[in-house]
Design a protein around this motif. Structure first.
Motif, mmCIF file in Angstrom:
data_model
loop_
_atom_site.group_PDB
_atom_site.id
_atom_site.type_symbol
_atom_site.label_atom_id
_atom_site.label_comp_id
_atom_site.label_asym_id
_atom_site.label_seq_id
_atom_site.Cartn_x
_atom_site.Cartn_y
_atom_site.Cartn_z
ATOM 1 N N TYR A 103 59.486 74.336 -4.546
ATOM 2 C CA TYR A 103 59.426 72.992 -3.983
ATOM 3 C C TYR A 103 58.982 72.001 -5.054
ATOM 4 O O TYR A 103 58.337 72.353 -6.046
ATOM 5 C CB TYR A 103 58.517 72.916 -2.759
ATOM 6 C CG TYR A 103 57.090 73.386 -2.916
ATOM 7 C CD1 TYR A 103 56.122 72.636 -3.603
ATOM 8 C CD2 TYR A 103 56.674 74.576 -2.319
ATOM 9 C CE1 TYR A 103 54.809 73.057 -3.705
ATOM 10 C CE2 TYR A 103 55.356 75.014 -2.424
ATOM 11 C CZ TYR A 103 54.431 74.249 -3.109
ATOM 12 O OH TYR A 103 53.128 74.667 -3.211
ATOM 13 N N PHE A 159 63.558 73.914 -2.117
ATOM 14 C CA PHE A 159 64.919 74.086 -2.629
ATOM 15 C C PHE A 159 65.183 75.565 -2.861
ATOM 16 O O PHE A 159 64.269 76.390 -2.925
ATOM 17 C CB PHE A 159 65.107 73.315 -3.943
ATOM 18 C CG PHE A 159 64.191 73.751 -5.049
ATOM 19 C CD1 PHE A 159 64.479 74.876 -5.825
ATOM 20 C CD2 PHE A 159 63.020 73.051 -5.323
ATOM 21 C CE1 PHE A 159 63.627 75.300 -6.840
ATOM 22 C CE2 PHE A 159 62.157 73.462 -6.335
ATOM 23 C CZ PHE A 159 62.457 74.583 -7.095
ATOM 24 N N GLN A 176 66.414 74.503 3.848
ATOM 25 C CA GLN A 176 67.269 74.604 2.668
ATOM 26 C C GLN A 176 68.313 75.710 2.722
ATOM 27 O O GLN A 176 69.265 75.690 1.937
ATOM 28 C CB GLN A 176 66.417 74.775 1.402
ATOM 29 C CG GLN A 176 65.662 76.097 1.294
ATOM 30 C CD GLN A 176 64.263 76.018 1.871
ATOM 31 O OE1 GLN A 176 63.981 75.233 2.771
ATOM 32 N NE2 GLN A 176 63.360 76.830 1.354
ATOM 33 N N ALA A 195 72.926 75.274 -5.468
ATOM 34 C CA ALA A 195 71.584 74.744 -5.232
ATOM 35 C C ALA A 195 71.589 73.928 -3.960
ATOM 36 O O ALA A 195 72.543 73.189 -3.685
ATOM 37 C CB ALA A 195 71.134 73.883 -6.415
ATOM 38 N N THR A 230 68.853 71.717 -0.991
ATOM 39 C CA THR A 230 67.554 71.133 -0.714
ATOM 40 C C THR A 230 67.374 70.917 0.783
ATOM 41 O O THR A 230 68.349 70.695 1.509
ATOM 42 C CB THR A 230 67.393 69.778 -1.430
ATOM 43 O OG1 THR A 230 66.210 69.122 -0.961
ATOM 44 C CG2 THR A 230 68.583 68.847 -1.174
ATOM 45 N N ARG A 263 66.059 63.154 -2.910
ATOM 46 C CA ARG A 263 65.831 64.591 -3.111
ATOM 47 C C ARG A 263 67.083 65.301 -3.623
ATOM 48 O O ARG A 263 66.980 66.235 -4.438
ATOM 49 C CB ARG A 263 65.350 65.232 -1.815
ATOM 50 C CG ARG A 263 63.941 64.828 -1.399
ATOM 51 C CD ARG A 263 62.898 65.199 -2.424
ATOM 52 N NE ARG A 263 61.547 64.848 -1.960
ATOM 53 C CZ ARG A 263 60.458 64.978 -2.682
ATOM 54 N NH1 ARG A 263 60.540 65.441 -3.920
ATOM 55 N NH2 ARG A 263 59.273 64.631 -2.195
ATOM 56 N N LEU A 287 67.257 67.254 -7.150
ATOM 57 C CA LEU A 287 67.678 68.643 -7.269
ATOM 58 C C LEU A 287 68.872 68.778 -8.203
ATOM 59 O O LEU A 287 68.950 69.740 -8.980
ATOM 60 C CB LEU A 287 68.019 69.219 -5.898
ATOM 61 C CG LEU A 287 68.512 70.669 -5.926
ATOM 62 C CD1 LEU A 287 67.415 71.615 -6.422
ATOM 63 C CD2 LEU A 287 69.017 71.107 -4.563
#
Length: 439
Positions: free
Chosen positions: A87, A106, A129, A148, A150, A176, A180
């Motif tokens: 995180y 994440f 996530q 990836a 979030t 966010r 990320l």
């Protein structure tokens, strides 16, 4: 709570990663990458990065993605690699994954056999996530992408309590995903010793909104995106506050039958809910319309005290419009974008959402960067296909077709088919519709 970019937030101390779990039969794991800006990270080398293995190993949470895909969606496998959970600094605590009680969580997955690309995503609804693991993550990992995702910085049906001002919680979603994306690009470069050759954004519903916003505001970070029925926000409407209150007001009259039912049905159609979608209205009235109206109204218009069915956007004060304008879309995308949206969506009716966004893109002079596929028979949540297999088609194959079309567009200069309504193939059964979607 503060957003990722707010002033006055002291960065948390970065903790050392947990001990790396070595894969069975492996000589060891690569040196664990560091996630720039993370307050905490935990690294594991796994035999399987898809949900074929992460459910059993505890590296996903099925509750995050429950109800988003058809039950018969195949799960790819054979993707070993590295997973990083962690995180970023944040002060809200709605996300309880890993027992952390910390938002801005994440997950980053790095397959051993990498194709040179990175896919980033934010979650639909107010989920955590792992929400995209089945619908998106499994498939892109099986194709060799790093992936990836979030939690967008706040989760759950009380997400609107995050932030100080109306709109803060939703605005954080955008910052966010930007955060990320930058961090994941750096992690990819550490792991594979070169930056990603292409970075693609994709997501459904609120995740689709994030794709639109990112390509409008940070096109330098991406090579393109796929928007799966993204939420539309614009100060002048249409948006949730212009079409959900009519549904809350007129559906009960329609459902009661009697002499007023016909006029109520016509009012629903006029609000954007398409003729032929009536079989979906009971479910959405029971589970979606009221909750959605309430939580977003509390986020963007907390001063309203009346019944949600009586909400009148045009009568609300200017500060409410300003709150929506903070998170609004413009259509000024800076990289190629493909949108897919089902014609039987009755949470975000297509005529009040993606039809409008496609027009915004054209009016902004960016139509050459956009393709828009209206998928006949698609609805907002693919799990409903299991309940109505003779009336609905899943959108996940259409998302995958759009994704491969985007690959050809940005990688080989192959322009996708012209925007159009994708017809429901006559006589196609559920298995055939799940197997593919010809754009």
């Amino acid at each position: 709570m503060a957003t990722a970019t707010a002033a006055g937030v002291a960065p948390a101390t970065v903790t050392a990663p947990a001990a790396v779990a070595v894969r069975a039969g492996s000589a060891g794991c690569p040196a664990p990458p560091r996630v720039p800006g993370a307050a905490r990270q935990r690294v594991a080398c796994l035999d399987e990065l898809t949900t074929a293995g992460t459910v059993a190993s505890g590296h996903t949470d099925p509750a995050d993605w429950a109800g988003l895909t058809p039950k018969d969606l195949p799960t790819p496998s054979g993707v070993p690699g590295v997973q990083i959970d962690g995180y970023f600094p944040d002060t809200s605590t709605t996300n309880t994954n890993h027992g952390w009680r910390h938002d801005a969580q994440f997950v980053i997955r790095l397959p051993d056999r990498w194709n040179g690309g990175l896919v980033v995503s934010g979650t639909p609804g107010n989920r955590e996530q792992y929400a995209n693991d089945r619908a998106i993550g499994d498939w892109v990992l099986s194709r060799g992408y790093a992936f990836a995702a979030t939690d967008k910085g706040n989760t759950g049906t009380s997400f609107q309590q995050d932030g100080r001002l109306p709109g803060d919680a939703v605005a954080e979603w955008n910052s966010r995903l930007t955060q990320l994306t930058r961090a994941a690009r750096a992690v990819v470069a550490q792991r594979y010793h070169r930056p990603p050759a292409r970075t693609l954004a994709t997501g459904m519903s609120n995740g689709g909104y994030l794709v639109r916003w990112q390509l409008e505001n940070h096109p330098e970070l991406y090579d393109g995106g796929v928007d799966w029925e993204g939420t539309l926000w614009r100060a002048d409407g249409p948006h949730l506050f212009t079409f959900l209150p009519p549904a809350l007001r007129h559906y009960p009259v329609y459902a009661a039958g009697g002499p007023a039912a016909g006029a109520a049905r016509d009012a629903m159609h006029a609000a954007g809910y398409p003729a032929g979608s009536e079989f979906l209205w009971p479910y959405h009235h029971a589970y979606y319309w009221g909750l959605t109206q309430r939580v977003y109204r509390e986020e963007l218009d907390p001063g309203y005290t009346g019944a949600d069915a009586d909400y009148d956007w045009a009568a609300r004060p200017e500060e409410v419009r300003a709150a929506v304008d903070r998170i609004a879309l413009t259509g000024r995308i800076g990289k190629p974008l493909i949108t897919v949206h089902g014609t039987l969506d009755v949470l975000l009716p297509i005529a009040r959402d993606s039809d409008v966004y496609a027009r915004m893109v054209r009016e902004a002079g960016r139509g050459g960067l956009h393709r828009y596929y209206r998928v006949e028979g698609g609805t907002h949540t693919d799990s409903l296909v299991d309940a109505f297999p003779d009336r609905l088609r899943p959108l996940v194959p259409c998302h995958r077709s759009a994704f491969t079309a985007l690959e050809g567009w940005i990688g080989r200069g192959e322009r996708p088919p012209a925007s159009r309504t994708v017809p429901l193939p006559a006589g196609a059964g559920a298995a055939a519709l799940l197997a593919g979607c010809r754009l």
